[in-house]
Design a protein around this motif. Structure first.
Motif, PDB file in Angstrom:
ATOM      1  N   GLY A 611       0.790  -1.215   0.000  1.00 23.97           N
ATOM      2  CA  GLY A 611       0.000   0.000   0.000  1.00 23.97           C
ATOM      3  C   GLY A 611       0.826   1.271   0.000  1.00 23.97           C
ATOM      4  N   ALA A 612       2.090   1.169   0.433  1.00 18.81           N
ATOM      5  CA  ALA A 612       2.876   2.394   0.543  1.00 18.81           C
ATOM      6  C   ALA A 612       3.200   2.968  -0.827  1.00 18.81           C
ATOM      7  CB  ALA A 612       4.142   2.128   1.322  1.00 18.81           C
ATOM      8  N   THR A 613       3.322   2.084  -1.807  1.00 18.64           N
ATOM      9  CA  THR A 613       3.625   2.577  -3.146  1.00 18.64           C
ATOM     10  C   THR A 613       2.491   3.482  -3.661  1.00 18.64           C
ATOM     11  OG1 THR A 613       4.207   1.924  -5.381  1.00 18.64           O
ATOM     12  CG2 THR A 613       2.739   0.430  -4.193  1.00 18.64           C
ATOM     13  N   TYR A 614       1.268   3.164  -3.249  1.00 18.76           N
ATOM     14  CA  TYR A 614       0.137   4.024  -3.601  1.00 18.76           C
ATOM     15  C   TYR A 614       0.311   5.414  -2.997  1.00 18.76           C
ATOM     16  CZ  TYR A 614      -2.315  -0.328  -4.714  1.00 18.76           C
ATOM     17  OH  TYR A 614      -2.672  -1.526  -5.234  1.00 18.76           O
ATOM     18  N   LEU A 615       0.824   5.400  -1.785  1.00 15.97           N
ATOM     19  CA  LEU A 615       0.947   6.669  -1.069  1.00 15.97           C
ATOM     20  C   LEU A 615       1.946   7.581  -1.733  1.00 15.97           C
ATOM     21  CD1 LEU A 615       0.935   5.271   2.510  1.00 15.97           C
ATOM     22  CD2 LEU A 615      -0.881   6.456   1.298  1.00 15.97           C
ATOM     23  N   TYR A 642      -1.950   4.898 -13.156  1.00 15.58           N
ATOM     24  CA  TYR A 642      -3.406   5.078 -13.193  1.00 15.58           C
ATOM     25  C   TYR A 642      -4.083   4.075 -12.262  1.00 15.58           C
ATOM     26  CZ  TYR A 642      -3.690   8.613 -16.851  1.00 15.58           C
ATOM     27  OH  TYR A 642      -3.610   9.790 -17.532  1.00 15.58           O
ATOM     28  N   GLY A 643      -3.541   2.884 -12.232  1.00 18.49           N
ATOM     29  CA  GLY A 643      -4.075   1.849 -11.326  1.00 18.49           C
ATOM     30  C   GLY A 643      -4.023   2.326  -9.878  1.00 18.49           C
ATOM     31  N   LEU A 648      -6.654   4.374  -5.053  1.00 20.85           N
ATOM     32  CA  LEU A 648      -6.750   5.388  -3.995  1.00 20.85           C
ATOM     33  C   LEU A 648      -8.169   5.947  -3.916  1.00 20.85           C
ATOM     34  CD1 LEU A 648      -3.304   7.090  -4.665  1.00 20.85           C
ATOM     35  CD2 LEU A 648      -4.008   6.163  -2.449  1.00 20.85           C
ATOM     36  N   VAL A 649      -8.757   6.207  -5.080  1.00 18.68           N
ATOM     37  CA  VAL A 649     -10.125   6.724  -5.094  1.00 18.68           C
ATOM     38  C   VAL A 649     -11.075   5.683  -4.488  1.00 18.68           C
ATOM     39  CG1 VAL A 649     -12.061   7.326  -6.608  1.00 18.68           C
ATOM     40  CG2 VAL A 649      -9.793   8.310  -7.014  1.00 18.68           C
TER      41      VAL A 649
END
Ligand code: ADP
Ligand code: ZN
Length: 713
Positions: A611-615, A642-643, A648-649
């Motif tokens: 999940g940190a990569t999303y952050l 984009y993924g 995140l949304v």
């Protein structure tokens, strides 16, 4: 009105009921009385709090422990439940306010001490409140046979007279049969409305260690249990003080607690412990009644307790939040004799009963079968398997033929005319030239020194086992001297076989324990432990600023789940067990921020956190970078970025404008495909193929997420 499941989630943040909770709640909601027997920490409170929350009106809770009342009300308020208590500590003005709130239907739960309930026709006042339920906590106090009889409690039978239509729920952690019968009789509750949950507390590990060197062991133990709250129970006031002093010297925050201290000092110590300002309490059994601290991680018994009931209640103070917690009992035979001595002034009947109880305790300490079996069967529950979480289960001892060894010991007893106790027997066997032996000429015996090959503690272990298996007797009334019985003579004369469990040196045993501790640690995610520590700091700050114990904010179980799962969005935070609506509103964002900061830091240090990569993507987006720029900066594929944004949304991020990343005609075109061909489990490949491979994959992903958000235009 909420359903009981909705109320559990909303107010307590839990998604499932524990065994029996749902049945008990349904029974109350059907208008029946109930008696609930659950162990400490079993989850009794929810059984009346949920009915209170899903019904109209007020639940009146009778509780004898003022400190506990305050804790419970504080806990309820923190969860957004309107609750209050009335007892001798509440001022008249405050009382008026609370009573007004009851008339006005503003309160859901009112806690009352029994003294209050039966003072100055308070029943009359009560009868004007819109009462939905009476809950009687610590219901065993009603019984003369219980271990905590309170005369005021016997008046509770009047409740049924004054309020014949209002259901009563009585709750206790004391399971014994006489007490139970008494409660049912006095409150006129029907046998069919009794709910008994298992008394097993599988999250408590059980260990017994030889008492020799216990202080050093405790110090080592605490050093491997950094910052964890614990209680050491001692037999005497003096030893609580001595031990506390030693622990303080070793650098720990510890305090003594016993009945000889001033009331003020005692309540201060208790308060400090509740608020995690001190880590360790060294206490006599005076400590613990009315303590509801959920994050006690270990309980050590410095001495042998007098019976299994007390022992079980005391270790039950660990791990009330359901997290793994440890219990250790230090045992040596002399503690047993000290306890026997305490009983000598009792009437013969009582002495017999108490001795029998003490003997059961000793069996626990000396067991070479699963210790939990002994505890649970004591409470008349059947157990069909070994627990795997006691020292015997973890390190089963092997048996060996100990006939010769037993013969050596028995022969020493014979040659001293059965006048020696265990200690002297060991010294003779080991051939030690202590004065008391030499004076009696024991050093001239043929058996002197025949057992040199074994260490003193090994002999102590074997002699105890011999005692327990009836190979030798002991005369408590003759200076605890060892005596031969029929079996002993058969062993000596006929070579009757004796099997004993292999002794483990205390050192070996302790090393093994510490090693297991270490292994358990290293298995855990080191990262999540670091985060747990940080969350604890945040929790303590919040608790101190509000003057409440830390576990009122979130308990250890909730905090460790946060540390392990690292929720990064509102939705996933609300999934953590123990995060209800009110708590989320009050603290959710603060804890989310802390986790976020931690996750980013770990990501930058190269640690992989789910999940940190999303952050990181999120942060770059917040800094104003386009998805293409982010992909370039991070050296990643644009589809991946984009993924991330879509994910995140979906996790609740509100500041990402996906709609602007796709134009109207593209959206309409893709939506057609999405509605004709609903994707299975987010798999978009069929949709991509359906569109003839003409549309960018990431656009399909965006349209899909938008559709989930109900944005179709
Ligand atoms: P008792 O009064 O029986 O000693 P409590 O009512 O204080 O026990 O409950 C012990 C702990 O278990 C509390 O932290 C409580 O919030 C928690 N608990 C109760 N019911 C549940 C449940 N259904 N799911 C998770 N935790 C629960
Ligand atoms: Zn076991």
């Amino acid at each position: 009105m909420l359903t009981k499941e909705q109320a559990l989630k909303k107010y307590f943040g839990y998604t499932t009921f524990r065994p029996l909770q749902a049945e008990i709640i349904d029974n109350i909601l059907a208008g029946n009385d109930s008696l609930v027997l659950m162990p400490t920490g079993g989850g009794k409170s929810v059984c009346f709090q949920i009915p209170a929350l899903v019904s109209d009106g007020l639940c009146v809770v009778i509780s004898p422990l003022i400190a506990l009342m305050k804790d419970q009300v504080e806990g309820l308020k923190a969860n957004g439940v309107a609750a209050a208590y009335l007892n001798s500590t509440v001022s008249a003005a405050e009382q008026n306010k609370i009573e007004q709130a009851c008339y006005d239907k503003q309160l859901k739960l009112l806690y009352l001490s029994p003294e209050k309930l039966f003072s100055n026709s308070y029943i009359q006042i009560l009868s004007q409140f819109p009462i939905s339920l009476f809950a009687i906590d610590e219901a065993h106090c009603i019984s003369f046979w219980g271990h905590d009889f309170r005369p005021e409690y016997t008046q509770l039978n009047k409740l049924k007279k004054y309020f014949p239509d209002i259901p009563i729920i009585a709750l206790t952690a004391t399971a014994d049969r006489v007490t139970r019968k008494d409660i049912l009789q006095q409150l006129s509750i029907d046998e069919s409305n009794v709910f008994i949950s298992s008394f097993d507390r599988p999250n408590l590990s059980l260990t017994v260690l030889p008492a020799r060197g216990r202080i050093q062991y405790i110090i080592d133990f605490i050093s491997t249990h950094r910052g964890q709250a614990g209680i050491v129970y001692c037999l005497s006031r003096k030893s609580t003080e001595d031990l506390a002093e030693k622990l303080v010297k070793a650098g720990y925050k510890a305090k003594a607690y016993h009945a000889g201290m001033e009331a003020q000092q005692r309540s201060q110590t208790q308060e400090d412990f509740l608020k995690d300002d001190i880590q360790i309490i060294c206490a006599t059994i005076a400590f613990g009644m009315g303590i509801d601290k959920s994050n006690v991680r270990w309980v050590i018994h410095y001495n042998l307790p007098k019976n299994i009931e007390s022992f079980y209640q005391e270790i039950g103070r660990a791990g009330r939040d359901g997290m793994p917690s440890e219990t250790i009992l230090f045992y040596n035979i002399s503690d047993y004799f000290v306890q026997i001595d305490f009983l000598k002034d009792l009437t013969p009947e009582r002495r017999e009963l108490q001795t029998a109880k003490l003997d059961r305790m000793r069996q626990y300490a000396e067991a070479d079968i699963c210790r939990r079996r002994i505890l649970i069967s004591y409470f008349n529950e059947t157990v069909d398997k070994d627990c795997g979480n006691c020292d015997v289960c973890r390190n089963p001892r092997s048996k060996f033929d100990a006939t010769i060894l037993a013969q050596k010991a028995l022969s020493a007893v014979v040659r001293t005319d059965e006048k020696i106790a265990i200690g002297a027997a060991i010294e003779i066997l080991r051939g030690s030239h202590v004065k008391s032996l030499v004076e009696k000429g024991y050093d001239k015996l043929k058996t002197f020194g025949v057992g040199k090959e074994l260490r003193a503690e090994e002999w102590a272990d074997y002699l105890l086992q011999m005692l327990n298996s009836g190979v030798v007797d002991i005369a408590y009334d003759e200076g605890h001297s060892l005596k031969l019985n029929n079996t002993s003579w058969q062993v000596l004369k006929e070579g009757r076989k004796v099997m004993l469990s292999r002794a483990q040196s205390p050192q070996q045993k302790k090393e093994q324990l510490l090693e297991q501790e270490y292994k358990r640690k290293s298995k855990k995610e080191v990262l999540s432990e670091d985060l747990f520590d940080r969350l604890k700091v945040l929790r303590k700050q919040l608790a101190d600023s509000q003057g409440v114990p830390a576990y009122i904010i979130f308990n250890d179980k909730t905090l460790s789940e946060m540390a392990a799962d690292m929720p990064l969005s509102e939705a996933s935070m609300l999934e953590v067990s123990g995060v209800g609506q009110q708590k989320f509103e009050l603290y959710g964002q603060l804890f989310l921020d802390e986790i976020l900061t931690f996750a980013k830091g770990a990501q930058n240090n190269g640690s992989k956190i789910k999940g940190a990569t999303y952050l990181v993507t999120h942060e770059l987006y917040q800094q104003g970078n386009s998805p293409e720029e982010i992909a370039a900066q991070r050296g990643m594929n644009i589809v991946t970025i984009y993924g991330h944004l879509c994910q995140l949304v979906e996790n609740g991020a509100k500041d990402i404008n996906l709609r602007s990343m796709i134009n109207d005609s593209e959206l309409t075109f893709i939506n057609k495909a999405l509605t004709t061909l609903p994707p299975v489990d987010n798999a978009l490949k069929p949709v991509f193929d359906y569109l003839g491979g003409e549309v960018d994959y990431h656009k399909i992903r965006i349209a899909h997420t938008l559709m989930k958000q109900r944005i179709t235009k």
